[in-house]
Design an enzyme around this catalytic site. Structure first.
Site, PDB file in Angstrom:
ATOM      1  N   LYS A 107      -0.409  -7.515  -3.701  1.00  0.00           N
ATOM      2  CA  LYS A 107      -1.193  -8.691  -3.333  1.00  0.00           C
ATOM      3  C   LYS A 107      -0.825  -9.924  -4.159  1.00  0.00           C
ATOM      4  O   LYS A 107      -1.146 -11.042  -3.764  1.00  0.00           O
ATOM      5  CB  LYS A 107      -2.687  -8.389  -3.429  1.00  0.00           C
TER       6      LYS A 107
HETATM    7  C1  PLP Z   1      -4.538  -4.080  -0.251  1.00  0.00           C
HETATM    8  C2  PLP Z   1      -3.832  -2.798  -0.560  1.00  0.00           C
HETATM    9  C3  PLP Z   1      -3.309  -1.958   0.445  1.00  0.00           C
HETATM   10  C4  PLP Z   1      -3.518  -2.235   1.926  1.00  0.00           C
HETATM   11  O1  PLP Z   1      -2.773  -3.320   2.374  1.00  0.00           O
HETATM   12  P1  PLP Z   1      -3.090  -3.996   3.806  1.00  0.00           P
HETATM   13  O2  PLP Z   1      -2.192  -5.156   3.892  1.00  0.00           O
HETATM   14  O3  PLP Z   1      -4.545  -4.372   3.741  1.00  0.00           O
HETATM   15  O4  PLP Z   1      -2.838  -2.962   4.839  1.00  0.00           O
HETATM   16  C5  PLP Z   1      -2.598  -0.829   0.072  1.00  0.00           C
HETATM   17  N1  PLP Z   1      -2.431  -0.508  -1.230  1.00  0.00           N
HETATM   18  C6  PLP Z   1      -2.929  -1.272  -2.219  1.00  0.00           C
HETATM   19  C7  PLP Z   1      -2.722  -0.844  -3.628  1.00  0.00           C
HETATM   20  C8  PLP Z   1      -3.638  -2.441  -1.939  1.00  0.00           C
HETATM   21  O5  PLP Z   1      -4.129  -3.179  -2.939  1.00  0.00           O
END
Ligand code: PLP
Length: 436
Positions: A107
């Protein structure tokens, strides 16, 4: 280029409006009107480009004239300050480590690009933009770190007292500068409700320029396409069929992968891997999209019962189920299988996965068997295993090394303000503390 709503009930807007607004008023999601292909020369030279050079080419093609070229280059250089490293477990199985950013999860890419893009868009308005964000943990840390020190913008993070892990809390309460952390005596839903009420409050709206930094902002999606190209650039044998395996919750990561494919990246299929929140694997089988209340798992960043980016995926394929099924295959696993995968990967490859990556690993191993031909499988490792220390250490029955940068967070003093969940108290705080 303009950005339209997937619900088509509002007129299309510029990138600036799409990014500042976050959501169209008809509650759809913003989408670019065109996704252009990258030239052949880009793919021929891709292994020679730096990550930032490559990301600039992709961003420039996606965004075009909406951001001045020099400014876009600056935004990319501020965003892409860490690598997306491809590690090979065996000749066919690769792990794309997306956790080398400030908060050790993918993220960071989206949050940093969005922060710098928003800063660019408000730069000339002479206004100060205030971001209000409610978090149950990871979003708050990525957003707070993404906006840290960014000019013209301040961030207020609201989180539920006693309900986030110590590591998560440290990642947004130790920053200072333009980041304020509010510990709310309530639940995550209370935090979210406070933010929603603030957006509807006429005094706050009249006095301040407020925005959210929610996960469906188009500026968070665009940079997530960069690392699909980066992974491809690092592959030794680029001629084999290519599969990306994506541990998914809200499906933002996977949607960004579809952008990359539309831009010409030769992706054979996306493997959508989920925990028991298997709304999309079910949809791929039955054709029915049926959101459900989320269930709690050890891969909790994927505990999503109503994946918001489904609207974008349906839109990208013009609601053609057969076309979606051609490009996508779904798998889901429970916690026991996830833990077994972590043990198996450690034993076979001496590689430690976090619980989210472990679900990707399982999906790849199952798909690889079914496909039964030479191929490249790239598993997106979405977070560093040390972020999920307790589960990983219990599962593997061994200590996990905590990266020095993560330890640094743990040692910094916490700065937070405790507030009750009353809206009047929160409003008073904003009216007295936000600066114009
Ligand atoms: C947010 C997140 C996901 C999921 O990602 P999306 O784009 O919402 O499908 C998977 N793994 C981790 C560690 C995350 O923080």
């Amino acid at each position: 280029m303009n950005y339209y709503s997937t619900k088509h009930q509002t007129p299309a807007v510029s990138l600036k409006e799409a990014v500042i607004q976050g959501l169209p008023s008809d509650n759809g999601l913003f989408m670019p009107e065109h996704i252009k292909s990258l030239p052949k020369s880009f793919f021929n030279n891709i292994s020679e480009l730096s990550f930032a050079d490559m990301a600039f080419e992709v961003a420039n093609t996606l965004i075009g004239e909406d951001i001045d070229t020099h400014k876009l280059r600056e935004i990319i250089d501020k965003t892409i300050t860490f690598e997306a490293e491809l590690k090979s477990l065996d000749p066919q199985s690769h792990v794309l480590e997306l956790f080398h950013g400030p908060t050790f999860a993918f993220k960071d890419f989206g949050a940093r690009f969005m922060a710098n893009t928003m800063s660019y868009f408000v730069e000339n308005s002479g206004k100060q933009l205030h971001i209000l964000v409610a978090t149950s943990g990871d979003t708050g840390s990525a957003v707070a770190n993404g906006f840290l020190g960014v000019p013209n913008i301040s961030v207020t993070v609201l989180y539920p007292k006693g309900k986030v892990s110590l590591i998560q809390e440290k990642q947004f309460t130790t920053l200072g500068q333009n980041i304020t952390a509010l510990e709310i005596d309530g639940t995550f839903d209370d935090c979210q409700s406070l933010v929603k009420q603030a957006f509807m409050d006429s005094d706050i709206q009249k006095t301040f320029f407020v925005s959210s930094a929610n996960s469906i902002n188009i500026a968070r999606l665009i940079p997530q396409s960069f690392y699909y190209f980066r992974a491809y650039a690092q592959l030794k044998n680029k001629d084999l069929p290519l599969f990306f395996v994506i541990p998914s919750g809200n499906f933002g990561n996977l949607t960004a992968g579809i952008f990359a494919k539309k831009m010409g990246l030769p992706i054979s299929k996306f493997i959508a891997a989920t925990n028991l929140n298997k709304i999309i694997p079910d949809f791929l089988k039955t054709g029915n999209f049926e959101p459900k209340p989320s269930v709690q798992t050890i891969s909790n960043a994927m505990d999503v019962g109503n994946p918001s980016n489904f609207a974008r995926i349906a839109d990208l394929y013009a609601n053609d189920l057969a076309a979606i099924q051609t490009d996508m295959k779904g798998y889901f696993y429970d916690d026991q299988q996830t833990q077994n995968a972590m043990i198996d990967c450690k034993k076979r490859y001496d590689y430690i996965l976090d619980p989210h990556g472990a679900i990707g690993y399982l999906a790849w191993k199952d798909f690889e068997k079914e496909f039964a031909k030479p191929a490249n499988g790239i598993i997106l490792e979405t977070a560093h295993p040390a972020k999920f220390l307790e589960v990983v250490e219990q599962t593997l029955n061994e200590k996990v090394e905590i990266p020095a940068r993560l330890l640094e967070f743990m040692e910094k003093p916490t700065k937070k303000i405790l507030l009750s969940k009353e809206f009047a108290v929160f409003k008073d705080f904003l009216m007295n503390n936000l600066k114009n």
